[in-house]
Motif scaffolding. Structure first.
Motif, PDB file in Angstrom:
ATOM      1  N   ALA A  38       0.965  -1.201   0.291  1.00 39.42           N
ATOM      2  CA  ALA A  38       0.092  -0.070   0.057  1.00 39.42           C
ATOM      3  C   ALA A  38       0.844   1.126   0.066  1.00 39.42           C
ATOM      4  O   ALA A  38       0.427   2.144  -0.683  1.00 39.42           O
ATOM      5  CB  ALA A  38      -0.914   0.011   1.327  1.00 39.42           C
ATOM      6  N   LEU A  39       2.004   1.216   1.008  1.00 37.45           N
ATOM      7  CA  LEU A  39       2.663   2.433   0.807  1.00 37.45           C
ATOM      8  C   LEU A  39       3.559   2.628  -0.551  1.00 37.45           C
ATOM      9  O   LEU A  39       3.528   3.850  -1.071  1.00 37.45           O
ATOM     10  CB  LEU A  39       3.959   2.461   1.706  1.00 37.45           C
ATOM     11  CG  LEU A  39       3.566   2.438   3.200  1.00 37.45           C
ATOM     12  CD1 LEU A  39       4.777   1.949   4.337  1.00 37.45           C
ATOM     13  CD2 LEU A  39       3.049   3.865   3.678  1.00 37.45           C
ATOM     14  N   ILE A  40       3.914   1.663  -1.207  1.00 37.93           N
ATOM     15  CA  ILE A  40       4.574   1.767  -2.566  1.00 37.93           C
ATOM     16  C   ILE A  40       3.461   2.091  -3.569  1.00 37.93           C
ATOM     17  O   ILE A  40       3.985   3.107  -4.344  1.00 37.93           O
ATOM     18  CB  ILE A  40       5.026   0.338  -3.087  1.00 37.93           C
ATOM     19  CG1 ILE A  40       6.119  -0.124  -2.025  1.00 37.93           C
ATOM     20  CG2 ILE A  40       5.473   0.208  -4.549  1.00 37.93           C
ATOM     21  CD1 ILE A  40       6.559  -1.578  -2.465  1.00 37.93           C
ATOM     22  N   VAL A  41       2.414   1.822  -3.638  1.00 39.59           N
ATOM     23  CA  VAL A  41       1.207   2.451  -4.441  1.00 39.59           C
ATOM     24  C   VAL A  41       1.092   3.810  -4.061  1.00 39.59           C
ATOM     25  O   VAL A  41       1.030   4.528  -5.062  1.00 39.59           O
ATOM     26  CB  VAL A  41       0.099   1.571  -4.271  1.00 39.59           C
ATOM     27  CG1 VAL A  41      -1.175   2.213  -4.995  1.00 39.59           C
ATOM     28  CG2 VAL A  41       0.192   0.049  -4.799  1.00 39.59           C
ATOM     29  N   SER A  42       0.967   4.343  -2.881  1.00 34.67           N
ATOM     30  CA  SER A  42       0.760   5.510  -2.316  1.00 34.67           C
ATOM     31  C   SER A  42       1.886   6.582  -3.061  1.00 34.67           C
ATOM     32  O   SER A  42       1.849   7.400  -3.704  1.00 34.67           O
ATOM     33  CB  SER A  42       0.444   5.688  -0.993  1.00 34.67           C
ATOM     34  OG  SER A  42       0.779   7.124  -0.653  1.00 34.67           O
ATOM     35  N   ALA A  43       3.132   6.139  -2.944  1.00 32.24           N
ATOM     36  CA  ALA A  43       4.281   6.730  -3.020  1.00 32.24           C
ATOM     37  C   ALA A  43       4.620   6.720  -4.728  1.00 32.24           C
ATOM     38  O   ALA A  43       4.655   7.998  -5.177  1.00 32.24           O
ATOM     39  CB  ALA A  43       5.645   6.229  -2.927  1.00 32.24           C
ATOM     40  N   GLU A  44       3.885   5.749  -5.423  1.00 29.61           N
ATOM     41  CA  GLU A  44       4.009   5.813  -6.911  1.00 29.61           C
ATOM     42  C   GLU A  44       2.939   6.989  -7.273  1.00 29.61           C
ATOM     43  O   GLU A  44       3.139   7.538  -8.178  1.00 29.61           O
ATOM     44  CB  GLU A  44       3.678   4.516  -7.555  1.00 29.61           C
ATOM     45  CG  GLU A  44       4.706   3.726  -7.395  1.00 29.61           C
ATOM     46  CD  GLU A  44       4.190   2.185  -7.866  1.00 29.61           C
ATOM     47  OE1 GLU A  44       3.105   1.787  -8.062  1.00 29.61           O
ATOM     48  OE2 GLU A  44       5.229   1.214  -8.180  1.00 29.61           O
ATOM     49  N   GLU A  45       1.913   6.865  -6.814  1.00 28.47           N
ATOM     50  CA  GLU A  45       0.653   7.942  -7.002  1.00 28.47           C
ATOM     51  C   GLU A  45       1.074   9.524  -6.726  1.00 28.47           C
ATOM     52  O   GLU A  45       1.173  10.331  -7.587  1.00 28.47           O
ATOM     53  CB  GLU A  45      -0.563   7.622  -6.314  1.00 28.47           C
ATOM     54  CG  GLU A  45      -1.618   8.777  -6.545  1.00 28.47           C
ATOM     55  CD  GLU A  45      -2.080   8.552  -7.998  1.00 28.47           C
ATOM     56  OE1 GLU A  45      -2.714   9.534  -8.356  1.00 28.47           O
ATOM     57  OE2 GLU A  45      -1.903   7.665  -8.492  1.00 28.47           O
ATOM     58  N   LYS A  46       1.837   9.547  -5.597  1.00 31.26           N
ATOM     59  CA  LYS A  46       2.395  10.893  -5.164  1.00 31.26           C
ATOM     60  C   LYS A  46       3.601  11.447  -6.208  1.00 31.26           C
ATOM     61  O   LYS A  46       3.518  12.408  -6.566  1.00 31.26           O
ATOM     62  CB  LYS A  46       2.839  11.028  -3.730  1.00 31.26           C
ATOM     63  CG  LYS A  46       2.071  10.960  -2.839  1.00 31.26           C
ATOM     64  CD  LYS A  46       2.546  10.932  -1.459  1.00 31.26           C
ATOM     65  CE  LYS A  46       1.651  10.554  -0.335  1.00 31.26           C
ATOM     66  NZ  LYS A  46       2.291  10.480   0.993  1.00 31.26           N
ATOM     67  N   GLY A  47       4.409  10.309  -6.616  1.00 29.94           N
ATOM     68  CA  GLY A  47       5.278  10.766  -7.601  1.00 29.94           C
ATOM     69  C   GLY A  47       4.672  11.250  -9.023  1.00 29.94           C
ATOM     70  O   GLY A  47       5.267  12.019  -9.664  1.00 29.94           O
ATOM     71  N   ARG A  48       3.629  10.363  -9.650  1.00 30.95           N
ATOM     72  CA  ARG A  48       3.017  10.878 -10.893  1.00 30.95           C
ATOM     73  C   ARG A  48       2.438  12.362 -10.674  1.00 30.95           C
ATOM     74  O   ARG A  48       2.703  13.060 -11.541  1.00 30.95           O
ATOM     75  CB  ARG A  48       1.744   9.902 -10.916  1.00 30.95           C
ATOM     76  CG  ARG A  48       2.390   8.687 -11.758  1.00 30.95           C
ATOM     77  CD  ARG A  48       1.136   7.748 -12.274  1.00 30.95           C
ATOM     78  NE  ARG A  48       0.256   7.043 -11.222  1.00 30.95           N
ATOM     79  CZ  ARG A  48       0.714   6.095 -10.691  1.00 30.95           C
ATOM     80  NH1 ARG A  48       1.640   5.267 -11.108  1.00 30.95           N
ATOM     81  NH2 ARG A  48      -0.201   5.518  -9.816  1.00 30.95           N
TER      82      ARG A  48
END
Length: 96
Positions: A38-48
């Motif tokens: 979940a943290l990885i998905v959240s970080a990827e979304e923030k990065g986008r």
């Protein structure tokens, strides 16, 4: 055949988890893995989102540079949606 092997593996896994302490460790590990995912998905979304914002800002600066010879800093800032100080900085870069 393959499904039989998977069933045997599942039964073996359940047998290993008979011990309450091992089951708790397993559940904690699984929860930790889920939290990490979940943290990885959240970080990827923030990065986008950050990348999109940076791209939009770069496009605004490019437009502002094109208008430097035509309009004053305040008008450019208002029309493009950047700070007057940003436009003034672009003007200084161009004259320097």
């Amino acid at each position: 055949m393959a499904s039989d092997r998977l069933i045997l593996k599942a039964i073996e896994a359940v047998d290993r988890m008979v011990d309450e302490e091992e089951r708790k460790v397993y559940e904690l590990r699984m929860q930790t893995l889920a939290d990490s995912a979940a943290l990885i998905v959240s970080a990827e979304e923030k990065g986008r989102k950050k990348g999109i914002a940076e791209g939009e800002h770069a496009a605004k600066l490019a437009m502002a540079r094109q208008l430097l010879d035509l309009l004053d800093d305040e008008t450019i800032a208002e029309r493009i949606g950047v700070k007057v100080e940003t436009v003034a900085g672009l003007r200084r870069e161009g004259s320097g």
